[in-house]
Design an enzyme around this catalytic site. Structure first.
Site, PDB file in Angstrom:
ATOM      1  N   GLY A  66       0.842  -1.191   0.000  1.00  0.00           N
ATOM      2  CA  GLY A  66       0.000   0.000   0.000  1.00  0.00           C
ATOM      3  C   GLY A  66       0.876   1.239   0.000  1.00  0.00           C
ATOM      4  N   GLY A 115      -0.242  -5.316   0.463  1.00  0.00           N
ATOM      5  CA  GLY A 115      -1.434  -5.046  -0.350  1.00  0.00           C
ATOM      6  C   GLY A 115      -1.416  -5.717  -1.716  1.00  0.00           C
ATOM      7  N   GLU A 138       4.951  -6.172   7.272  1.00  0.00           N
ATOM      8  CA  GLU A 138       4.417  -5.067   8.091  1.00  0.00           C
ATOM      9  C   GLU A 138       5.096  -4.880   9.440  1.00  0.00           C
ATOM     10  OE1 GLU A 138       2.548  -7.325   6.505  1.00  0.00           O
ATOM     11  OE2 GLU A 138       1.707  -6.059   4.919  1.00  0.00           O
ATOM     12  N   ASP A 146      -2.236  -7.490   7.314  1.00  0.00           N
ATOM     13  CA  ASP A 146      -3.586  -7.047   6.960  1.00  0.00           C
ATOM     14  C   ASP A 146      -3.988  -7.520   5.564  1.00  0.00           C
ATOM     15  OD1 ASP A 146      -1.992  -5.280   5.511  1.00  0.00           O
ATOM     16  OD2 ASP A 146      -3.239  -3.524   5.920  1.00  0.00           O
TER      17      ASP A 146
HETATM   18  C1  QUE Z   1       6.369  -2.827   4.863  1.00  0.00           C
HETATM   19  C2  QUE Z   1       5.366  -2.359   4.044  1.00  0.00           C
HETATM   20  C3  QUE Z   1       5.659  -1.804   2.783  1.00  0.00           C
HETATM   21  C4  QUE Z   1       6.997  -1.749   2.380  1.00  0.00           C
HETATM   22  C5  QUE Z   1       8.002  -2.219   3.211  1.00  0.00           C
HETATM   23  C6  QUE Z   1       7.680  -2.743   4.435  1.00  0.00           C
HETATM   24  C7  QUE Z   1       4.653  -1.258   1.918  1.00  0.00           C
HETATM   25  C8  QUE Z   1       5.086  -0.670   0.690  1.00  0.00           C
HETATM   26  C9  QUE Z   1       6.445  -0.655   0.351  1.00  0.00           C
HETATM   27  C10 QUE Z   1       7.005  -0.041  -0.827  1.00  0.00           C
HETATM   28  C11 QUE Z   1       8.199  -0.497  -1.362  1.00  0.00           C
HETATM   29  C12 QUE Z   1       8.784   0.125  -2.465  1.00  0.00           C
HETATM   30  C13 QUE Z   1       8.175   1.208  -3.037  1.00  0.00           C
HETATM   31  C14 QUE Z   1       6.990   1.669  -2.505  1.00  0.00           C
HETATM   32  C15 QUE Z   1       6.419   1.064  -1.404  1.00  0.00           C
HETATM   33  O1  QUE Z   1       7.343  -1.215   1.185  1.00  0.00           O
HETATM   34  O2  QUE Z   1       3.439  -1.328   2.223  1.00  0.00           O
HETATM   35  O3  QUE Z   1       6.399   2.733  -3.045  1.00  0.00           O
HETATM   36  O4  QUE Z   1       8.731   1.837  -4.133  1.00  0.00           O
HETATM   37  O5  QUE Z   1       4.168  -0.127  -0.128  1.00  0.00           O
HETATM   38  O6  QUE Z   1       8.666  -3.199   5.245  1.00  0.00           O
HETATM   39  O7  QUE Z   1       4.067  -2.430   4.437  1.00  0.00           O
END
Ligand code: QUE
Length: 335
Positions: A66, A115, A138, A146
């Site tokens: 997410g 997500g 998470e 979740d």
């Molecule tokens: C836990 C998370 C997320 C995460 C890393 C976590 C998460 C998420 C991203 C993520 C990774 C790379 C991206 C980005 C988002 O990493 O929900 O935009 O370029 O979206 O340890 O919940």
């Protein structure tokens, strides 16, 4: 140039969703949730639509979770209600997929996190290539397992409470072999694009007939299964922690302690309680309801903004966690 974050199209009798925010590894924002939900609601009763296919335009990622960076900004600006609505809409989308009356086919060919599993794994066909891996990370951001996974990961065809809790509490990266072993993935194919083209051209059953193959890659989770069952099924985090201390295979314990070392202690306590509550939740929606209530509580605790800062904003991996919270605080919002 195509700037829509989800490209929606109908090809033959297939509703196609292409996740298209590659610069953010397709992490889901509120607009993407709305686009996907609207398309699925339209296609639900449309007799011209026989099946739904969800794929990614990114060669690296199916979907990395997410848009928690924006969630953190909303919370820092004092706006919990928009963040609560975003997550509530995302969980409603996950439930729509989990109760969809038509084949819902996801093709995994890269990173699948958080997500990303919600928007794909509750459907009927979860097709993976050797390039895919999946995790629920998470704990690293001070949040909870979740998008329905605290409920469904206990119910994959070859899973259990212990295996679900292991996945949520450690953030272990499942390989394609692990996903097939657990029944999280239903099929294995060599080429994602060729398979997706045949899903559209031939229909899901004929495409699987053409492309589904087996793999003899070993699953680490299969090897660890007795160790996971002896430890992560214990119940509360205090019970799991004690079972790990008492477990004779010290190499296994060392490996999982290492996987958990950067996580929020309170998030582990909350997630363990969630897994126990969702063992007895009758439906995906009931499991999501527990996640929604617990998520609203946990997002109001300091570990959430601090974890996102450390992992995704500053990328310094130096989160300063609060002292562990009492599990009773989390149990109070679970049914
Ligand atoms: C836990 C998370 C997320 C995460 C890393 C976590 C998460 C998420 C991203 C993520 C990774 C790379 C991206 C980005 C988002 O990493 O929900 O935009 O370029 O979206 O340890 O919940």
């Amino acid at each position: 140039m195509n700037e829509q974050p989800v490209i929606v199209s109908v090809r033959h009798h297939t509703g196609v969703l292409e996740l298209n925010r590659p610069q953010a590894l397709n992490s889901l924002n509120h607009e993407m949730i709305r686009i996907i939900t609207d398309a699925l609601e339209q296609w639900r009763e449309d007799p011209e639509i026989h099946q739904v296919l969800i794929v990614s335009t990114s060669p690296k990622a199916f979907c990395a979770g997410g848009d928690v960076r924006s969630a953190r900004e909303g919370i820092l600006a004092g706006d919990h209600t928009e963040v609560d609505q975003f997550l509530s809409d995302e969980y409603a989308m996950d439930n729509l997929i989990g109760t969809y009356p038509k084949p819902y086919i996801a093709v995994w060919d890269g990173i699948v996190m958080g997500g990303g599993l919600g928007v794909s794994s509750h459907g009927s066909h979860r097709v993976t290539t050797e390039k895919a891996w999946a995790s629920m990370p998470e704990m690293a951001i001070g949040y909870i397992t979740d998008v329905g996974i605290s409920w469904s990961s206990q119910r994959w065809p070859h899973s259990s409470l212990a295996i679900g809790a292991f996945i949520g509490l450690t953030g272990y990266r499942m390989t394609a072999a692990d996903m097939l072993h657990l029944g999280l993935a239903t099929h294995f194919v060599d080429d994602a694009a060729d398979f997706a083209a045949d899903v559209i051209g031939l229909g899901i059953d004929a495409a699987l007939g053409e492309h589904a193959i087996s793999t003899d890659a070993p699953s680490q989770i299969a090897e660890w299964r007795p160790d996971i069952e002896a430890t992560f099924g214990a119940g509360s985090w205090a019970d799991i922690d004690a079972a790990l201390d008492a477990h004779p295979d010290r190499e296994f314990v060392g490996t999982v302690r290492e996987l958990m070392k950067n996580g929020s202690p309170s998030a582990r306590i909350a997630a363990a309680e969630l897994y126990v509550a969702n063992r007895d939740a009758p439906t995906l929606r009931a499991g999501l309801d527990n996640e929604e209530r617990l998520g609203e509580l946990v997002r109001r605790q300091p570990d959430f903004v601090e974890g996102i800062r450390a992992v995704l904003v500053d990328k310094t991996q130096d989160a300063q966690w609060t002292a562990p919270h009492d599990p009773e605080e989390y149990r109070a919002v679970l049914r």
